[in-house]
Design a protein around this motif. Structure first.
Motif, short mmCIF file in Angstrom:
data_model
loop_
_atom_site.label_atom_id
_atom_site.label_comp_id
_atom_site.label_asym_id
_atom_site.label_seq_id
_atom_site.Cartn_x
_atom_site.Cartn_y
_atom_site.Cartn_z
N LEU A 81 2.53 7.89 8.11
CA LEU A 81 0.46 7.87 8.69
C LEU A 81 0.33 9.93 8.24
N PRO A 82 0.30 9.62 7.10
CA PRO A 82 -0.42 10.81 5.98
C PRO A 82 -1.61 11.56 7.28
N LEU A 83 -1.67 12.45 7.50
CA LEU A 83 -2.35 13.31 8.76
C LEU A 83 -2.30 14.72 8.31
N ALA A 97 9.56 6.78 -1.42
CA ALA A 97 9.40 6.59 -1.88
C ALA A 97 8.96 5.01 -1.59
N LYS A 98 8.76 4.21 -2.07
CA LYS A 98 7.79 3.34 -1.57
C LYS A 98 9.49 2.08 -1.53
N TYR A 157 -3.87 4.00 4.02
CA TYR A 157 -3.44 4.16 3.11
C TYR A 157 -1.83 4.70 3.69
N CYS A 158 -1.46 3.68 4.41
CA CYS A 158 -0.02 3.90 5.69
C CYS A 158 0.64 3.00 4.77
N ILE A 174 1.14 -1.37 -0.35
CA ILE A 174 0.13 -0.21 0.23
C ILE A 174 0.65 1.22 -0.09
N ARG A 175 0.60 1.73 -0.58
CA ARG A 175 1.39 3.21 -0.71
C ARG A 175 0.56 4.87 -0.44
N SER A 176 1.28 5.40 0.11
CA SER A 176 0.62 6.74 1.60
C SER A 176 0.64 7.77 -0.08
#
Lengths: 122, 465
Positions: free
Chosen positions: B260-262, B30-31, B245-246, B17-19
């Motif tokens: 962790l997108p905020l 980048a992943k 989407y973490c 999963i990509r943020s």
């Protein structure tokens, strides 16, 4: 500060026993400065937005406290690491010893006064 | 069986999963390429067998770089702090040559610990409080009380304090008991490069908390390297922080990361139109006014947080933010510094959690959190209490100018660890109890939990499995 002479304040105490020692801005949080006040060796220490006046003599083995460490509201002696609660003077942990000798502090008109005849608040 | 029906497309584990959809090539966000650590159950004996703790002490803790403390806590020559790990204790001191050195906290005379308090300053030397032997800040033996009472050969070699390896990265002090271990920077893998722009060496400690978890150190750590548990354990955070989407990235040497997108209302939340209370609370914490952002949908609210934090950075004089992109300004970068430290690194706070084995009970661990913030030049700055993220709490540092190191708070009430951290602190002991059941066969891990498998694989390399 270690090794420097204490700043002298040998003026006679006021009738209330308080001696003007320095300006409030001279002792910031975490800082300390040694003074000779009416014949006493006094260490002023800033912590928690307040100023504490200590006898510059560790009750553990009578070594000078000057140069010790302020952490939060405690003071640690620079010789054997005896630790004291600045607010009560009480010895915390090892080496266990008697309480710090402290003096009352008043701040008036931006000046720090030490009550050399008065112990600090319990 | 309805719960087995995916609500989303099957995740290709090699892709993960990509943020972010738009990460430039070469970006630290980048992943990372997939590292395959398999799909086996995780043997529960790792978490409940006392013999495992003995193996770990002999082959892991005494071989790895351990986070001992923060360099800015000993800014002046003679300043020192104490660091305890398992049955050992260390004294870390800044010498007269400004170098930071580490020693076993043991007097070579009778074994007394040289210091017992957390922090201090040695004016001239260290003086053992048992019999008064004196040691220099470089560990050398300076004097012995009444030396004429010793037969000469007893003092042969003038035994000083025993030194251990010590190095500093990002303002963080590490020690290593193994003389043959590789350099710290190699051990930290990608982390120094990934976090260089944050200039963590400028951050200062504003809070420091210790709490005893009734759980093995790995059981405890495992709850902090995945966000799969967030919906159940931290429902409040899930109003403004992504829980699906973490991005989970694995790197060499047991190091890993989750992003962790905020800011935006996640798609699991029913109402994604109206900005919610958690989002608006965060805006206030960063000295913004939610009224200014009422026109935004909750699902698009991250831009408000970026703007508010950029303004705060300007007021505070945080020049490092000039080198952070908008996502770095807001999102949580959680790295695992192998084996037992997690970071929650933000543009305005770095929250370190350290999970140390208990010195005598392998079913307990010592959890410690250290909150660091970059000093702010403007009046009225109140550091965010990350341990209560979204609740409006700030850290009431006794000394706003960060000139006095706050004491380590050793708390016994989990509520004193913070709103979010209390949720974890109440969770983990029950996990340990379950792991100790004869019914439990081992972890079955999702691809959201691959960091657990990854660091355990590195543990196994140390244990020569």
């Amino acid at each position: 500060m270690t090794g420097q002479d204490a700043r002298s304040h040998e003026g006679a105490p006021s009738p209330g026993g308080y001696v003007a020692v320095c300006l409030e801005g001279d002792i910031r949080n975490g800082q300390q400065q040694r003074f000779a006040v009416a014949g006493r060796d006094i260490l002023l220490v800033g912590a928690g937005g307040r100023v504490f006046a200590l006898a510059n003599r560790c009750p553990h083995m009578a070594k000078p406290l000057e140069g010790g460490r302020v952490t939060g509201m405690s003071f640690t002696c620079p010789v054997h690491a005896a630790q004291f609660d600045l607010e009560t003077g009480r010895s915390i942990g090892f080496p266990k010893t008697g309480p710090l000798q402290r003096f009352d502090v008043r701040i008036e008109n931006g000046r720090i006064f030490v009550g050399i005849e008065r112990n600090g608040p319990d | 069986m309805d719960s087995f029906i995916p609500q989303r497309p099957q995740v290709d584990y090699l892709e993960g999963i990509r943020s972010y959809d738009d990460v430039p090539a070469g970006s630290v966000r980048a992943k990372a390429p997939y590292i395959d650590n398999g799909t086996d159950l995780i043997d529960p004996r790792r978490y409940r067998d006392p013999a495992e703790a003995v193996r770990e002490w002999d082959k892991l803790w005494t071989k790895v770089w351990n986070l001992a403390g923060i360099a800015s806590d000993i800014p002046n020559r003679g300043d020192w702090f104490k660091y305890d790990l398992g049955k050992e204790s260390f004294l870390i001191v800044r010498g007269d040559d400004d170098q930071i050195r580490a020693f076993y906290n043991v007097c070579p005379h009778r074994g007394n610990q040289m210091v017992r308090t957390d922090f201090g300053t040695a004016n001239e030397c260290f003086s053992c409080a048992f019999h008064g032997w004196k040691f220099g800040k470089d560990g050398s033996l300076l004097s012995v009380k009444e030396p004429e009472t010793f037969r000469r050969e007893v003092l042969d070699g003038a035994p000083g304090l025993t030194e251990v390896r010590c190095d500093v990265w990002g303002g963080i002090v590490f020690i290593n008991m193994d003389d043959d271990a590789g350099p710290l920077l190699d051990f930290l893998s990608v982390i120094p490069d990934h976090l260089a722009a944050y200039r963590l060496e400028n951050y200062r400690v504003v809070d420091d908390v210790e709490y005893i978890y009734d759980a093995n150190w790995k059981t405890s750590l495992d709850a902090f390297v995945e966000f799969y548990h967030a919906d159940q354990i931290h429902p409040e955070l899930g109003q403004a922080m992504e829980t699906y989407y973490c991005q989970y990235d694995l790197y060499p040497r047991g190091v890993s990361r989750m992003i962790l997108p905020l800011g935006n209302t996640p798609d699991k939340v029913e109402d994604r139109d109206t900005p919610n209370e958690v989002q608006e609370t965060m805006i206030r914490q960063w000295e913004g006014d939610p009224e200014e952002w009422k026109h935004l949908r909750g699902a698009d609210y991250k831009q408000a947080m970026v703007q508010v934090k950029r303004r705060l950075a300007e007021r505070a004089g945080w020049t490092h933010c000039d080198d952070l992109d908008d996502d770095q300004m807001v999102d949580d970068l959680n790295y695992l510094i192998f084996p037992n430290v997690t970071t929650n690194t933000y543009s305005d706070v770095n929250y370190l959690q350290i999970f140390r084995p208990h010195p005598t009970d392998p079913m307990k661990c010592i959890w410690r959190s250290i909150t660091l913030v970059p000093p702010a030049k403007h009046e009225g700055f109140r550091p965010l209490e990350l341990a209560s993220l979204g609740q409006g709490n700030t850290i009431d540092a006794a000394d706003k100018d960060l000139s006095v190191r706050p004491p380590t708070r050793r708390v016994t009430d989990p509520a004193d660890t913070g709103f979010v951290l209390e949720q974890d602190a109440l969770l983990v002991p029950g996990v340990q109890r379950g792991i100790e059941s004869r019914a439990f066969k081992g972890y079955r891990l999702s691809e959201q939990e691959i960091r657990i498998r990854h660091y355990l694989a590195e543990v196994d390399r140390y244990l020569a499995r």
